[in-house]
Design a protein around this motif. Structure first.
Motif, PDB file in Angstrom:
ATOM      1  N   CYS A 192       0.829  -1.210   0.000  1.00  3.82           N
ATOM      2  CA  CYS A 192       0.000   0.000   0.000  1.00  3.82           C
ATOM      3  C   CYS A 192       0.865   1.263   0.000  1.00  3.82           C
ATOM      4  N   LEU A 193       1.895   1.259   0.839  1.00  2.00           N
ATOM      5  CA  LEU A 193       2.779   2.430   0.895  1.00  2.00           C
ATOM      6  C   LEU A 193       3.436   2.660  -0.466  1.00  2.00           C
ATOM      7  N   GLY A 194       3.871   1.581  -1.105  1.00  2.00           N
ATOM      8  CA  GLY A 194       4.475   1.713  -2.422  1.00  2.00           C
ATOM      9  C   GLY A 194       3.494   2.245  -3.443  1.00  2.00           C
ATOM     10  N   GLN A 195       2.260   1.754  -3.387  1.00  2.00           N
ATOM     11  CA  GLN A 195       1.221   2.211  -4.319  1.00  2.00           C
ATOM     12  C   GLN A 195       0.918   3.690  -4.116  1.00  2.00           C
ATOM     13  N   ALA A 196       0.942   4.131  -2.852  1.00  2.00           N
ATOM     14  CA  ALA A 196       0.652   5.538  -2.545  1.00  2.00           C
ATOM     15  C   ALA A 196       1.852   6.445  -2.770  1.00  2.00           C
ATOM     16  N   GLY A 197       3.039   5.856  -2.852  1.00  2.00           N
ATOM     17  CA  GLY A 197       4.238   6.660  -3.041  1.00  2.00           C
ATOM     18  C   GLY A 197       4.645   7.428  -1.807  1.00  2.00           C
ATOM     19  N   VAL A 198       4.400   6.847  -0.618  1.00  2.00           N
ATOM     20  CA  VAL A 198       4.769   7.510   0.636  1.00  2.00           C
ATOM     21  C   VAL A 198       5.528   6.525   1.512  1.00  2.00           C
ATOM     22  N   GLY A 199       6.270   7.052   2.454  1.00  2.00           N
ATOM     23  CA  GLY A 199       6.970   6.220   3.410  1.00  2.00           C
ATOM     24  C   GLY A 199       6.136   5.981   4.647  1.00  2.00           C
ATOM     25  N   ALA A 200       6.569   5.026   5.476  1.00  2.00           N
ATOM     26  CA  ALA A 200       5.827   4.705   6.695  1.00  2.00           C
ATOM     27  C   ALA A 200       5.694   5.907   7.609  1.00  2.00           C
ATOM     28  N   ASP A 201       6.711   6.796   7.602  1.00  2.00           N
ATOM     29  CA  ASP A 201       6.674   7.942   8.503  1.00  2.00           C
ATOM     30  C   ASP A 201       5.662   8.999   8.071  1.00  2.00           C
ATOM     31  N   ALA A 202       5.076   8.862   6.871  1.00  2.00           N
ATOM     32  CA  ALA A 202       4.072   9.823   6.414  1.00  2.00           C
ATOM     33  C   ALA A 202       2.683   9.503   6.950  1.00  2.00           C
ATOM     34  N   ILE A 203       2.496   8.303   7.491  1.00  2.00           N
ATOM     35  CA  ILE A 203       1.176   7.892   7.979  1.00  2.00           C
ATOM     36  C   ILE A 203       0.965   8.436   9.383  1.00  2.00           C
ATOM     37  N   ASP A 204      -0.090   9.246   9.537  1.00  2.00           N
ATOM     38  CA  ASP A 204      -0.393   9.836  10.841  1.00  2.00           C
ATOM     39  C   ASP A 204      -1.130   8.866  11.759  1.00  2.00           C
ATOM     40  N   ALA A 205      -2.033   8.079  11.181  1.00  2.00           N
ATOM     41  CA  ALA A 205      -2.867   7.216  12.015  1.00  2.00           C
ATOM     42  C   ALA A 205      -3.058   5.859  11.350  1.00  2.00           C
ATOM     43  N   LEU A 206      -3.038   4.814  12.168  1.00  2.00           N
ATOM     44  CA  LEU A 206      -3.390   3.465  11.747  1.00  2.00           C
ATOM     45  C   LEU A 206      -4.729   3.146  12.393  1.00  2.00           C
ATOM     46  N   PHE A 207      -5.771   3.045  11.560  1.00  2.00           N
ATOM     47  CA  PHE A 207      -7.118   2.797  12.069  1.00  2.00           C
ATOM     48  C   PHE A 207      -7.430   1.317  11.913  1.00  2.00           C
ATOM     49  N   LEU A 208      -7.726   0.652  13.022  1.00  2.00           N
ATOM     50  CA  LEU A 208      -7.959  -0.784  13.044  1.00  2.00           C
ATOM     51  C   LEU A 208      -9.439  -1.086  13.229  1.00  2.00           C
ATOM     52  N   THR A 209      -9.953  -1.951  12.376  1.00  2.00           N
ATOM     53  CA  THR A 209     -11.319  -2.430  12.529  1.00  2.00           C
ATOM     54  C   THR A 209     -11.388  -3.871  12.044  1.00  2.00           C
ATOM     55  N   GLY A 210     -12.456  -4.558  12.390  1.00  2.00           N
ATOM     56  CA  GLY A 210     -12.581  -5.975  12.049  1.00  2.00           C
ATOM     57  C   GLY A 210     -12.172  -6.858  13.217  1.00  2.00           C
ATOM     58  N   GLY A 211     -12.870  -7.968  13.390  1.00  2.00           N
ATOM     59  CA  GLY A 211     -12.670  -8.816  14.565  1.00  2.00           C
ATOM     60  C   GLY A 211     -11.272  -9.356  14.733  1.00  2.00           C
ATOM     61  N   SER A 212     -10.556  -9.598  13.634  1.00  2.00           N
ATOM     62  CA  SER A 212      -9.239 -10.227  13.753  1.00  2.00           C
ATOM     63  C   SER A 212      -8.150  -9.256  14.189  1.00  2.00           C
ATOM     64  N   THR A 213      -8.466  -7.955  14.293  1.00  2.00           N
ATOM     65  CA  THR A 213      -7.491  -7.025  14.873  1.00  2.00           C
ATOM     66  C   THR A 213      -7.341  -7.266  16.366  1.00  2.00           C
ATOM     67  N   GLY A 214      -8.225  -8.106  16.944  1.00  2.00           N
ATOM     68  CA  GLY A 214      -8.099  -8.444  18.357  1.00  2.00           C
ATOM     69  C   GLY A 214      -7.038  -9.486  18.639  1.00  2.00           C
ATOM     70  N   LEU A 215      -6.474 -10.110  17.593  1.00  2.00           N
ATOM     71  CA  LEU A 215      -5.397 -11.077  17.790  1.00  2.00           C
ATOM     72  C   LEU A 215      -4.094 -10.322  18.047  1.00  2.00           C
TER      73      LEU A 215
END
Length: 415
Positions: A354-377
């Motif tokens: 995804c980062l490659g597709q967007a052309g940005v580095g990991a440090d450009a992401i301000d927020a990681l939004f988690l949803t879906g039941g398996s994010t509880g693992l």
């Protein structure tokens, strides 16, 4: 024209409408806005859905339970038939019956009919197969139209989750949305802000979409194959040569969407023949008992429950005494990671894509939004957050964010 947003999930389903200036998920089963994606067919009776379907099966009512219905989209199973009483029903029609029941409940709750729907869909129904992906969406569109929706459109599930998340932010953010559900893991990188939220055209704000067909049911499958199926004979030797017991039965029994394949006289005969030639015939006897009693879904439910309990409390004991007195399987968090860690790694790899597709580095992401039941693992969450160490972690309604976002989108498209 009454519009709704429909999140038909592998494990659970929600449906929402716009009411009093806000999206509202409708109660679909008692006081619950979620309804399990399950249907139960009992001879001579109307099919029941949701928790009632699960209860009927657990209580031993004669009939056929089907769960994780969405998993067949994009597979050859969709057009296959399965025995239901004295008839054979296509899986496509089973999904239609389930969604028709959901639609009817939503309309009763809302006091109006819905003719327009924004349907959620994973970024990829099938990995690396654009034609199969198109066919899966077309099939879901046809099913929606067959149950009375005249206007059907789609939105990626992580984009829908982003729209829900955007309602609560105070400033512009570049967010990576991770929707880790029962059947797929989907990601989007989206530019969000209170000002952008009111725009009709958001195409320019979506920088990347990607996904992989791995979800909670795959974790159930791998955990079952690693801890439970060896107790039923998986990996055990045959008497002659250096062959092991055929493993197809165990893979079907560990896979929610394939369990019903085993419930026929031909399979029972094959298992019995294998048992006679096995070095550990008592193990195959256990397998035969589960299949003959059509208790595969009971086994899958217990594995799923143990997965959740291990994630939350560090360990669980599966009491399998209903198969054979004293039989049990112990699971701890190390075992959960050992059997399913590769799945978590493969999910997290999509963040890099995804980062490659967007052309940005990991440090450009301000927020990681988690949803879906398996994010509880815990090991899934750790794999995701490790990829974005500087991002703030935000969480939405585990089972409601996508449906809420789809409802927002439905209201916008219908305006």
């Amino acid at each position: 024209m009454a519009a709704c947003g429909l999140d038909f999930g592998t494990s659970n389903t929600t449906l929402g409408r716009w009411q009093d200036g806000a999206p509202r998920l409708l109660r679909l089963e008692g006081g619950h806005v979620t309804i399990p994606s399950a249907i139960f067919f009992a001879p001579g009776r109307e099919a029941v859905i949701g928790r009632a379907a699960m209860s009927a099966y657990v209580e031993g009512v004669p009939g056929r339970l089907m769960r994780s219905l969405k998993s067949v989209l994009g597979s050859s199973l969709l057009e296959e038939t399965t025995p239901v009483g004295r008839e054979r029903v296509r899986f496509r029609d089973v999904i239609g019956r389930y969604l028709a029941g959901v639609k009817a409940r939503a309309e009763a709750e809302a006091g109006k009919s819905f003719d327009t729907v924004v349907h959620g869909r994973p970024v990829h129904f099938i990995d690396d197969d654009p034609e199969g992906d198109r066919k899966a969406e077309d099939a879901l569109r046809g099913i929606a139209e067959s149950i009375g929706f005249r206007h059907v459109s789609f939105q990626y599930e992580p984009i829908a989750a982003a729209l829900d998340y955007e309602q609560g932010i105070a400033r512009e953010e570049l967010a990576l949305i991770a929707d880790i559900g029962g059947g797929t893991s989907d990601f989007s990188i989206v530019r969000l802000s209170p000002e952008r939220h009111s725009r009709a055209d958001r195409a320019g704000d979506i920088l990347a979409n990607d996904g992989v067909r791995i979800g909670g049911t795959d974790f159930d499958r791998m955990l079952s194959l690693g801890t439970v199926m060896p107790l039923l004979g998986l990996g055990s030797p045959m008497r002659r040569g250096d062959l092991a017991v055929p493993n197809a039965y165990f893979h079907d029994l560990a896979t929610w969407s394939s369990i019903n394949r085993l419930y026929n006289s031909k399979t029972l005969r094959e298992i019995e023949e294998t048992r006679r030639d096995a070095s550990r015939p008592e193990l195959l006897g256990r397998l035969h008992a589960v299949v003959e009693g059509e208790r595969g879904h009971s086994l899958a439910m217990e594995v799923e429950g143990a997965k959740i309990a291990t994630s939350e409390r560090g360990g669980a004991r599966l009491d399998l005494g209903w198969i054979e007195g004293g039989l049990a399987a112990e699971i701890d968090r190390d075992g959960l990671v050992r059997h399913t860690g590769d799945l978590a790694r493969r999910i997290a790899e999509r963040i890099g894509r995804c980062l490659g597709q967007a052309g940005v580095g990991a440090d450009a992401i301000d927020a990681l939004f988690l949803t879906g039941g398996s994010t509880g693992l815990p090991h899934v969450r750790a794999a995701l957050t490790t990829c974005l160490p500087q991002a703030r972690v935000a969480e939405g309604d585990t089972f409601g964010s996508v449906g809420t976002g789809l409802t927002l989108e439905a209201a916008r498209r219908a305006a």
